[in-house]
Design a protein around this motif. Structure first.
Motif, PDB file in Angstrom:
ATOM      1  N   ASP A 176      12.423  -0.908  23.864  1.00  0.00           N
ATOM      2  CA  ASP A 176      11.205  -1.688  23.629  1.00  0.00           C
ATOM      3  C   ASP A 176      10.781  -2.330  24.954  1.00  0.00           C
ATOM      4  OD1 ASP A 176       9.119  -3.196  22.436  1.00  0.00           O
ATOM      5  OD2 ASP A 176      10.470  -4.926  22.255  1.00  0.00           O
ATOM      6  N   TYR A 177       9.622  -1.930  25.455  1.00  0.00           N
ATOM      7  CA  TYR A 177       9.057  -2.568  26.651  1.00  0.00           C
ATOM      8  C   TYR A 177       8.245  -3.765  26.191  1.00  0.00           C
ATOM      9  CZ  TYR A 177       5.897  -3.337  30.596  1.00  0.00           C
ATOM     10  OH  TYR A 177       5.174  -3.910  31.612  1.00  0.00           O
ATOM     11  N   PHE A 178       8.560  -4.946  26.737  1.00  0.00           N
ATOM     12  CA  PHE A 178       7.852  -6.142  26.295  1.00  0.00           C
ATOM     13  C   PHE A 178       7.269  -6.902  27.481  1.00  0.00           C
ATOM     14  CE2 PHE A 178      12.126  -7.739  27.171  1.00  0.00           C
ATOM     15  CZ  PHE A 178      11.875  -8.928  27.842  1.00  0.00           C
ATOM     16  N   THR A 179       6.240  -7.669  27.185  1.00  0.00           N
ATOM     17  CA  THR A 179       5.651  -8.589  28.167  1.00  0.00           C
ATOM     18  C   THR A 179       5.549  -9.967  27.530  1.00  0.00           C
ATOM     19  OG1 THR A 179       3.370  -8.173  27.457  1.00  0.00           O
ATOM     20  CG2 THR A 179       4.283  -6.734  29.171  1.00  0.00           C
ATOM     21  N   ALA A 180       5.673 -10.976  28.343  1.00  0.00           N
ATOM     22  CA  ALA A 180       5.523 -12.354  27.874  1.00  0.00           C
ATOM     23  C   ALA A 180       4.447 -13.040  28.720  1.00  0.00           C
ATOM     24  CB  ALA A 180       6.844 -13.109  27.990  1.00  0.00           C
ATOM     25  N   VAL A 181       3.496 -13.665  28.057  1.00  0.00           N
ATOM     26  CA  VAL A 181       2.386 -14.319  28.742  1.00  0.00           C
ATOM     27  C   VAL A 181       2.727 -15.778  29.019  1.00  0.00           C
ATOM     28  CG1 VAL A 181      -0.046 -14.962  28.588  1.00  0.00           C
ATOM     29  CG2 VAL A 181       0.726 -12.776  27.643  1.00  0.00           C
ATOM     30  N   ASP A 182       2.435 -16.235  30.210  1.00  0.00           N
ATOM     31  CA  ASP A 182       2.620 -17.635  30.599  1.00  0.00           C
ATOM     32  C   ASP A 182       1.488 -18.456  29.983  1.00  0.00           C
ATOM     33  OD1 ASP A 182       2.718 -20.116  31.898  1.00  0.00           O
ATOM     34  OD2 ASP A 182       3.542 -19.223  33.718  1.00  0.00           O
ATOM     35  N   ASP A 183       1.817 -19.420  29.121  1.00  0.00           N
ATOM     36  CA  ASP A 183       0.784 -20.219  28.451  1.00  0.00           C
ATOM     37  C   ASP A 183      -0.053 -21.042  29.429  1.00  0.00           C
ATOM     38  OD1 ASP A 183       1.538 -19.238  26.023  1.00  0.00           O
ATOM     39  OD2 ASP A 183       2.741 -20.985  25.437  1.00  0.00           O
ATOM     40  N   GLN A 184       0.490 -21.322  30.601  1.00  0.00           N
ATOM     41  CA  GLN A 184      -0.239 -22.111  31.598  1.00  0.00           C
ATOM     42  C   GLN A 184      -0.911 -21.225  32.654  1.00  0.00           C
ATOM     43  OE1 GLN A 184      -0.580 -25.569  31.548  1.00  0.00           O
ATOM     44  NE2 GLN A 184       0.222 -25.209  29.496  1.00  0.00           N
ATOM     45  N   GLN A 185      -1.004 -19.965  32.369  1.00  0.00           N
ATOM     46  CA  GLN A 185      -1.608 -19.031  33.326  1.00  0.00           C
ATOM     47  C   GLN A 185      -3.094 -19.322  33.514  1.00  0.00           C
ATOM     48  OE1 GLN A 185      -0.190 -14.925  33.081  1.00  0.00           O
ATOM     49  NE2 GLN A 185      -2.331 -14.243  33.060  1.00  0.00           N
ATOM     50  N   GLU A 186      -3.548 -19.300  34.762  1.00  0.00           N
ATOM     51  CA  GLU A 186      -4.964 -19.526  35.050  1.00  0.00           C
ATOM     52  C   GLU A 186      -5.800 -18.321  34.611  1.00  0.00           C
ATOM     53  OE1 GLU A 186      -6.095 -22.318  36.124  1.00  0.00           O
ATOM     54  OE2 GLU A 186      -4.151 -23.269  36.550  1.00  0.00           O
ATOM     55  N   LYS A 187      -7.086 -18.571  34.362  1.00  0.00           N
ATOM     56  CA  LYS A 187      -7.961 -17.520  33.853  1.00  0.00           C
ATOM     57  C   LYS A 187      -8.072 -16.337  34.806  1.00  0.00           C
ATOM     58  CE  LYS A 187     -10.889 -20.464  30.957  1.00  0.00           C
ATOM     59  NZ  LYS A 187     -12.280 -20.919  30.708  1.00  0.00           N
ATOM     60  N   ASP A 188      -8.029 -16.612  36.095  1.00  0.00           N
ATOM     61  CA  ASP A 188      -8.204 -15.527  37.054  1.00  0.00           C
ATOM     62  C   ASP A 188      -6.889 -14.857  37.444  1.00  0.00           C
ATOM     63  OD1 ASP A 188      -7.168 -17.680  38.366  1.00  0.00           O
ATOM     64  OD2 ASP A 188      -8.505 -17.563  40.107  1.00  0.00           O
ATOM     65  N   GLU A 189      -5.763 -15.309  36.842  1.00  0.00           N
ATOM     66  CA  GLU A 189      -4.477 -14.689  37.121  1.00  0.00           C
ATOM     67  C   GLU A 189      -4.313 -13.432  36.277  1.00  0.00           C
ATOM     68  OE1 GLU A 189      -0.749 -16.992  37.884  1.00  0.00           O
ATOM     69  OE2 GLU A 189      -1.936 -18.621  37.036  1.00  0.00           O
ATOM     70  N   ALA A 190      -3.785 -12.383  36.889  1.00  0.00           N
ATOM     71  CA  ALA A 190      -3.537 -11.134  36.172  1.00  0.00           C
ATOM     72  C   ALA A 190      -2.037 -10.945  35.962  1.00  0.00           C
ATOM     73  CB  ALA A 190      -4.113  -9.956  36.957  1.00  0.00           C
ATOM     74  N   GLY A 191      -1.704 -10.113  35.005  1.00  0.00           N
ATOM     75  CA  GLY A 191      -0.301  -9.789  34.782  1.00  0.00           C
ATOM     76  C   GLY A 191       0.367 -10.728  33.792  1.00  0.00           C
ATOM     77  N   ALA A 192       1.619 -10.483  33.565  1.00  0.00           N
ATOM     78  CA  ALA A 192       2.400 -11.242  32.595  1.00  0.00           C
ATOM     79  C   ALA A 192       3.380 -12.167  33.302  1.00  0.00           C
ATOM     80  CB  ALA A 192       3.159 -10.285  31.688  1.00  0.00           C
ATOM     81  N   GLY A 193       3.837 -13.176  32.569  1.00  0.00           N
ATOM     82  CA  GLY A 193       4.820 -14.091  33.137  1.00  0.00           C
ATOM     83  C   GLY A 193       6.196 -13.456  33.236  1.00  0.00           C
ATOM     84  N   MET A 194       6.453 -12.496  32.363  1.00  0.00           N
ATOM     85  CA  MET A 194       7.755 -11.819  32.368  1.00  0.00           C
ATOM     86  C   MET A 194       7.592 -10.467  31.703  1.00  0.00           C
ATOM     87  SD  MET A 194      11.466 -13.089  30.854  1.00  0.00           S
ATOM     88  CE  MET A 194      10.898 -13.088  29.163  1.00  0.00           C
ATOM     89  N   ILE A 195       8.277  -9.458  32.210  1.00  0.00           N
ATOM     90  CA  ILE A 195       8.323  -8.151  31.579  1.00  0.00           C
ATOM     91  C   ILE A 195       9.764  -7.687  31.527  1.00  0.00           C
ATOM     92  CG2 ILE A 195       6.002  -7.478  32.323  1.00  0.00           C
ATOM     93  CD1 ILE A 195       7.276  -5.819  34.514  1.00  0.00           C
ATOM     94  N   GLY A 196      10.049  -6.791  30.607  1.00  0.00           N
ATOM     95  CA  GLY A 196      11.415  -6.284  30.511  1.00  0.00           C
ATOM     96  C   GLY A 196      11.533  -5.261  29.401  1.00  0.00           C
ATOM     97  N   THR A 197      12.763  -4.823  29.162  1.00  0.00           N
ATOM     98  CA  THR A 197      13.038  -3.881  28.082  1.00  0.00           C
ATOM     99  C   THR A 197      14.224  -4.373  27.264  1.00  0.00           C
ATOM    100  OG1 THR A 197      14.479  -2.542  29.481  1.00  0.00           O
ATOM    101  CG2 THR A 197      12.158  -1.873  29.336  1.00  0.00           C
ATOM    102  N   VAL A 198      14.183  -4.071  25.989  1.00  0.00           N
ATOM    103  CA  VAL A 198      15.282  -4.371  25.073  1.00  0.00           C
ATOM    104  C   VAL A 198      15.645  -3.074  24.362  1.00  0.00           C
ATOM    105  CG1 VAL A 198      16.007  -5.630  23.016  1.00  0.00           C
ATOM    106  CG2 VAL A 198      14.570  -6.762  24.713  1.00  0.00           C
ATOM    107  N   GLU A 199      16.922  -2.754  24.345  1.00  0.00           N
ATOM    108  CA  GLU A 199      17.351  -1.548  23.651  1.00  0.00           C
ATOM    109  C   GLU A 199      17.583  -1.855  22.172  1.00  0.00           C
ATOM    110  OE1 GLU A 199      20.215   1.060  25.774  1.00  0.00           O
ATOM    111  OE2 GLU A 199      20.261  -0.557  27.265  1.00  0.00           O
ATOM    112  N   PHE A 200      17.287  -0.880  21.326  1.00  0.00           N
ATOM    113  CA  PHE A 200      17.465  -1.068  19.893  1.00  0.00           C
ATOM    114  C   PHE A 200      17.759   0.272  19.242  1.00  0.00           C
ATOM    115  CE2 PHE A 200      13.004  -0.058  20.356  1.00  0.00           C
ATOM    116  CZ  PHE A 200      12.716   0.747  19.260  1.00  0.00           C
ATOM    117  N   ASN A 201      18.054   0.210  17.965  1.00  0.00           N
ATOM    118  CA  ASN A 201      18.325   1.411  17.198  1.00  0.00           C
ATOM    119  C   ASN A 201      17.989   1.136  15.742  1.00  0.00           C
ATOM    120  OD1 ASN A 201      19.268   4.019  16.598  1.00  0.00           O
ATOM    121  ND2 ASN A 201      20.922   3.815  18.092  1.00  0.00           N
ATOM    122  N   SER A 202      17.943   2.168  14.942  1.00  0.00           N
ATOM    123  CA  SER A 202      17.740   2.016  13.504  1.00  0.00           C
ATOM    124  C   SER A 202      18.465   3.150  12.805  1.00  0.00           C
ATOM    125  CB  SER A 202      16.248   2.032  13.151  1.00  0.00           C
ATOM    126  OG  SER A 202      15.656   3.266  13.517  1.00  0.00           O
TER     127      SER A 202
END
Length: 369
Positions: free
Chosen positions: A187-213
């Motif tokens: 699972d590729y995920f992104t997390a948005v910074d709640d205090q991010q300025e309007k003109d800022e691009a990108g995410a506050g954090m990105i990463g991957t989590v492994e999973f199975n079912s």
């Protein structure tokens, strides 16, 4: 005297999850039948079962696995009127007779984990706090070595330095594995910074989590006579078998649950009371299950697994010519495969009724034997 075994078989689907991961964060796996399977270790499910006990049983009737024995026993002696230094010294001397020494860096902690009953520790504190008692006059090994609580009696205890404290486990729990091939996913995920300025691009954090079912086959067995010996009371042991079935069936390991919330219940709970030997049904799935399609509809892995287990159980009973003392099941309606389940396992019943029938069968067998 014949041995009696209570075999518990469970089929349970697990959606995307990471209930039990290795040191790299990857869901544990096993190769079985030539393909990679999702695996949840026996240790993970035994701990989940013990945590379920905590919600259903009196605290004093449970065990505790801890390195903090010196601190616990010191506090118990203080509660009985000993001053802190005297209590600490008495606790150290008493546990020393068991070759359990304080940790070099923290005297409140012991040198290794010990699994003991809370009631046993209270009894030890009572004996040590009695008038005229000391560590030499109180047999700590005897107090901690008999009439064990349910969880210690089920899962056992091994103390390499003092075999007198060893407890042979009355329960064996298999590693749960998927009934089918189950490759790990990402699972590729992104997390948005709640205090991010309007003109800022990108995410506050990105990463991957492994999973199975997958659809898991779970298995456990309890040796009745061993449990009775460990607990020292047949009625308590039989009641404990009922509690074990309930907790093993309804528990779930907690790994990454905040991320995946994989809270499911089994589709099938099958229990056999046997007077010959423990028998796992995992061989039903050595050839990986594949969904079957009929009239444009898929059985899914669960439907196909239910049918496979029913056929395997019936054929094995015919091949070996044995029959358990009791066979009782609780299962969800699956549509086309229900007749196969009923033929193999009888009519479905509720989990409370299943537990009652199992404990009554074990109790009656003990009286007859």
């Amino acid at each position: 005297m014949s041995n009696t075994y209570v075999c518990v078989h469970v089929l349970q689907d697990v959606p995307p999850a990471n209930l039990n991961r290795d040191d790299n964060g990857t869901p544990k796996q096993a190769v079985y039948g030539g393909v990679d399977r999702l695996r949840v270790s026996s240790q993970a499910w035994k701990r989940a079962t013990r945590m379920h006990f905590r919600e259903r049983m009196d605290r004093d009737a449970q065990g505790i696995r801890t390195r903090r024995l010196h601190g616990i026993l010191t506090k118990a002696l203080e509660d009985r009127g000993k001053d802190h230094e005297a209590a600490k010294a008495l606790a150290k001397e008493s546990l020393g007779t068991l070759k359990i020494t304080p940790d070099r860096n923290n005297e409140a902690q012991s040198s290794y984990l010990l699994f003991a009953g809370r009631r046993q520790l209270e009894e030890l504190a009572d004996a040590l706090a009695a008038d005229g008692a000391d560590a030499k006059s109180v047999d700590a090994a005897e107090i901690l070595g008999s009439t064990h609580p349910l969880d210690v009696a089920l899962f056992g205890r091994m103390v390499a330095d003092m075999t007198q404290l060893n407890v042979d486990a009355a329960a064996q729990v298999a590693h749960a594995i998927s009934t089918h091939a189950a490759p790990t996913q990402f699972d590729y995920f992104t997390a948005v910074d709640d205090q991010q300025e309007k003109d800022e691009a990108g995410a506050g954090m990105i990463g991957t989590v492994e999973f199975n079912s997958g659809t898991l086959y779970r298995y456990a067995v309890v040796g009745v006579e061993q449990l009775v010996e460990n607990m020292g009371d047949r009625e308590e042991a039989i009641a404990g078998i009922g509690q074990f079935i309930e907790s093993f069936v309804q528990s779930m390991p907690t790994g990454k649950q905040n991320t995946f919330a994989a809270h499911t219940r089994p589709a099938l709970v099958l229990v056999e009371v046997r007077d010959d030997q423990p028998v796992s049904l995992v061989s039903a799935f050595e050839s990986p299950v594949r969904p079957r399609f009929e009239d444009g509809h898929s059985t899914g892995y669960m439907g196909a697994s239910l049918e496979r287990l029913a056929r395997h159980h019936r054929s094995e009973a015919e091949r070996w010519g044995d029959e358990p003392r009791l066979l009782v099941a609780s299962y969800a309606a699956s549509g086309n495969g229900d007749s196969a389940l009923t033929e193999a396992f009888g009519e479905s019943t509720s989990l409370p009724d299943l537990v009652t029938r199992v404990t009554e069968s074990v109790s009656a067998g003990g009286r007859d034997g």
